[in-house]
Scaffold this active site. Sequence first.
Site, PDB file in Angstrom:
ATOM      1  N   CYS A 280       4.819   4.080  -0.955  1.00 43.45           N
ATOM      2  CA  CYS A 280       3.835   5.038  -0.441  1.00 43.45           C
ATOM      3  C   CYS A 280       4.356   6.464  -0.299  1.00 43.45           C
ATOM      4  CB  CYS A 280       3.288   4.550   0.892  1.00 43.45           C
ATOM      5  SG  CYS A 280       2.269   3.081   0.696  1.00 43.45           S
TER       6      CYS A 280
HETATM    7  P1  NAD Z   1       0.325  -3.747  -5.031  1.00 48.32           P
HETATM    8  O1  NAD Z   1       0.840  -3.216  -6.318  1.00 48.32           O
HETATM    9  O2  NAD Z   1       1.185  -4.602  -4.176  1.00 48.32           O
HETATM   10  O3  NAD Z   1      -1.033  -4.545  -5.305  1.00 48.32           O
HETATM   11  C1  NAD Z   1      -2.053  -4.116  -6.144  1.00 48.32           C
HETATM   12  C2  NAD Z   1      -2.692  -5.349  -6.750  1.00 48.32           C
HETATM   13  O4  NAD Z   1      -3.855  -4.950  -7.467  1.00 48.32           O
HETATM   14  C3  NAD Z   1      -1.803  -6.094  -7.737  1.00 48.32           C
HETATM   15  O5  NAD Z   1      -1.682  -7.445  -7.317  1.00 48.32           O
HETATM   16  C4  NAD Z   1      -2.543  -5.965  -9.075  1.00 48.32           C
HETATM   17  O6  NAD Z   1      -2.392  -7.109  -9.899  1.00 48.32           O
HETATM   18  C5  NAD Z   1      -3.967  -5.811  -8.609  1.00 48.32           C
HETATM   19  N1  NAD Z   1      -4.871  -5.163  -9.562  1.00 48.32           N
HETATM   20  C6  NAD Z   1      -4.679  -4.067 -10.321  1.00 48.32           C
HETATM   21  N2  NAD Z   1      -5.790  -3.787 -11.036  1.00 48.32           N
HETATM   22  C7  NAD Z   1      -6.701  -4.729 -10.718  1.00 48.32           C
HETATM   23  C8  NAD Z   1      -8.050  -4.970 -11.101  1.00 48.32           C
HETATM   24  N3  NAD Z   1      -8.676  -4.159 -11.959  1.00 48.32           N
HETATM   25  N4  NAD Z   1      -8.678  -6.037 -10.591  1.00 48.32           N
HETATM   26  C9  NAD Z   1      -8.054  -6.869  -9.718  1.00 48.32           C
HETATM   27  N5  NAD Z   1      -6.789  -6.668  -9.303  1.00 48.32           N
HETATM   28  C10 NAD Z   1      -6.122  -5.619  -9.790  1.00 48.32           C
HETATM   29  O7  NAD Z   1      -0.174  -2.457  -4.221  1.00 48.32           O
HETATM   30  P2  NAD Z   1      -0.182  -2.269  -2.616  1.00 48.32           P
HETATM   31  O8  NAD Z   1       1.177  -1.950  -2.140  1.00 48.32           O
HETATM   32  O9  NAD Z   1      -0.967  -3.350  -1.999  1.00 48.32           O
HETATM   33  O10 NAD Z   1      -1.018  -0.896  -2.540  1.00 48.32           O
HETATM   34  C11 NAD Z   1      -2.402  -0.855  -2.837  1.00 48.32           C
HETATM   35  C12 NAD Z   1      -2.922   0.502  -2.418  1.00 48.32           C
HETATM   36  O11 NAD Z   1      -2.803   0.658  -1.013  1.00 48.32           O
HETATM   37  C13 NAD Z   1      -2.183   1.681  -3.038  1.00 48.32           C
HETATM   38  O12 NAD Z   1      -3.088   2.726  -3.259  1.00 48.32           O
HETATM   39  C14 NAD Z   1      -1.195   2.079  -1.961  1.00 48.32           C
HETATM   40  O13 NAD Z   1      -0.818   3.434  -2.041  1.00 48.32           O
HETATM   41  C15 NAD Z   1      -2.009   1.815  -0.703  1.00 48.32           C
HETATM   42  N6  NAD Z   1      -1.224   1.495   0.498  1.00 48.32           N
HETATM   43  C16 NAD Z   1      -0.131   0.702   0.416  1.00 48.32           C
HETATM   44  C17 NAD Z   1       0.593   0.407   1.574  1.00 48.32           C
HETATM   45  C18 NAD Z   1       1.828  -0.439   1.512  1.00 48.32           C
HETATM   46  O14 NAD Z   1       2.597  -0.424   2.490  1.00 48.32           O
HETATM   47  N7  NAD Z   1       2.081  -1.186   0.469  1.00 48.32           N
HETATM   48  C19 NAD Z   1       0.169   0.924   2.813  1.00 48.32           C
HETATM   49  C20 NAD Z   1      -0.975   1.697   2.862  1.00 48.32           C
HETATM   50  C21 NAD Z   1      -1.672   1.989   1.694  1.00 48.32           C
END
Ligand code: NAD
Length: 445
Positions: A280
């Site tokens: 992030c």
């Molecule tokens: P991640 O990469 O762990 O997970 C994303 C998931 O989305 C993956 O499993 C991927 O296979 C899936 N995906 C991608 N395209 C897809 C589609 N078209 N249909 C279905 N599934 C699909 O990401 P994350 O860490 O969970 O982060 C997600 C969002 O949340 C990002 O924008 C991130 O910046 C934000 N965020 C993350 C955190 C954190 O601590 N990880 C905290 C707050 C916000």
Amino acid sequence: MRVSIVGAGYVGVVTGACLADLGHEVALADLDAEKVAALEAGSSPIYEPGLGELVARLAGERLRATTDLASAVAGSELTLVTVGTPDGEKGIDLGHVVSAARTIGSVLAGKPGYHVVAIKSTIVPGTTDGVVIPLLEEASGKEAGVDFGVGVNPEFLTEGRAIVDFQEPDRIVLGACDERVHAALSTLYADFPATVPRILTNTRTAEMIKYASNALLATMISFSNEIADLCSAVGGVDVVDAMRGVHLSHYLSPTGPGGERVPAPISAYLEAGCGFGGSCLPKDVRALVAEAEGLERAMPILRAVLQTNAERPGAMLAIVERELGEISGKRITVLGLAFKPDTDDVRESPAVPIVRKLEAAGAAVTVHDSVVGVLPPALAGLAVKLVEDLGDAIRGADAIVIVTRWREYERLPELVAASDPQPIVVDGRRMLDPSSVERYAGVGR
Ligand code: NAD
């Protein structure tokens, strides 16, 4: 409510499990069949304290998982989008958001009744109005604000304490295109105590709150690291002592009801270290700077925040070099691969550039992590050994470099005491008492 969640990553699985725990019917949809199979079998595809138990208890009942995104959306009344928004060439890569929006839109085309789509992924201000809504309207042939609603519900969880953060939020931000969406999202979070502030706002403000929050944290970290390096240069100042004095300002440690000083949690971001990482802070600050550039705003502070952070691995290497003289041919153990404790997330972990630099300088590098069991892809192909047992990992090391503040590393003084000769311990997190090992070097001393 019947909720579909598109993207079963860190945010999706935590959100899904916690919402199911609150009584909602949740369908998690992901393209990754392995993640879906794990979830369907009742196990969490990621490590996060407490998450495995929640998934095991709720899977197959109120928490389902599927690779069939369309059926998940069709069977729900509200969809949360939690796909990744990684770095792109210029700012964030919206590829996953675009593809999710198109699929959701095509389902809405044939779905009767009102449906709400809320973006939980971190997207730069203006993306929902400028990209997501037009895509949903085009793919559905329907009108946002009339036939379906669109909102932004940014996520503030911290990996390593994600369940607690979700269950005890400090705020709930609900950005929406109209009152109907505010009402639907408020229903989703209705069970949280009334004392949790709800910010009902427009989509752009909700998007901006998330970026400004992360940019502030990153700024605190780089500020502290800049002060740490100056402490080292001045000599006779330890950044830990200096920052303790800073923390005791009433701004950072207000007086509690019994007259005691209560350190504000933000103080944890005002400590010297080897830099911020994770999925992030680095990418969010870069994305904000890139967006600002497009709007002809220079953002000099945030640029410097990134620059200072990029220099941290080099600063760590300089300490090792100062202490060992020559790095080439030395055995160096790096402790910690995860970007922070209590997570297995290695995305943009400072450990990666630190290990790469040590290896490039000719060291024989061993790494250890309390949870991460495989080398990150960015270290593949290097002659780096990952050792599971901490005692084995440090045996025979000339230097030990602490990169992740894992609790297990508090045992280091006891473990190195038996070594002969004593290794130098380079504390990149300032977690050990300097007098607890014979040869200690830390950031900011
Ligand atoms: P991640 O990469 O762990 O997970 C994303 C998931 O989305 C993956 O499993 C991927 O296979 C899936 N995906 C991608 N395209 C897809 C589609 N078209 N249909 C279905 N599934 C699909 O990401 P994350 O860490 O969970 O982060 C997600 C969002 O949340 C990002 O924008 C991130 O910046 C934000 N965020 C993350 C955190 C954190 O601590 N990880 C905290 C707050 C916000």
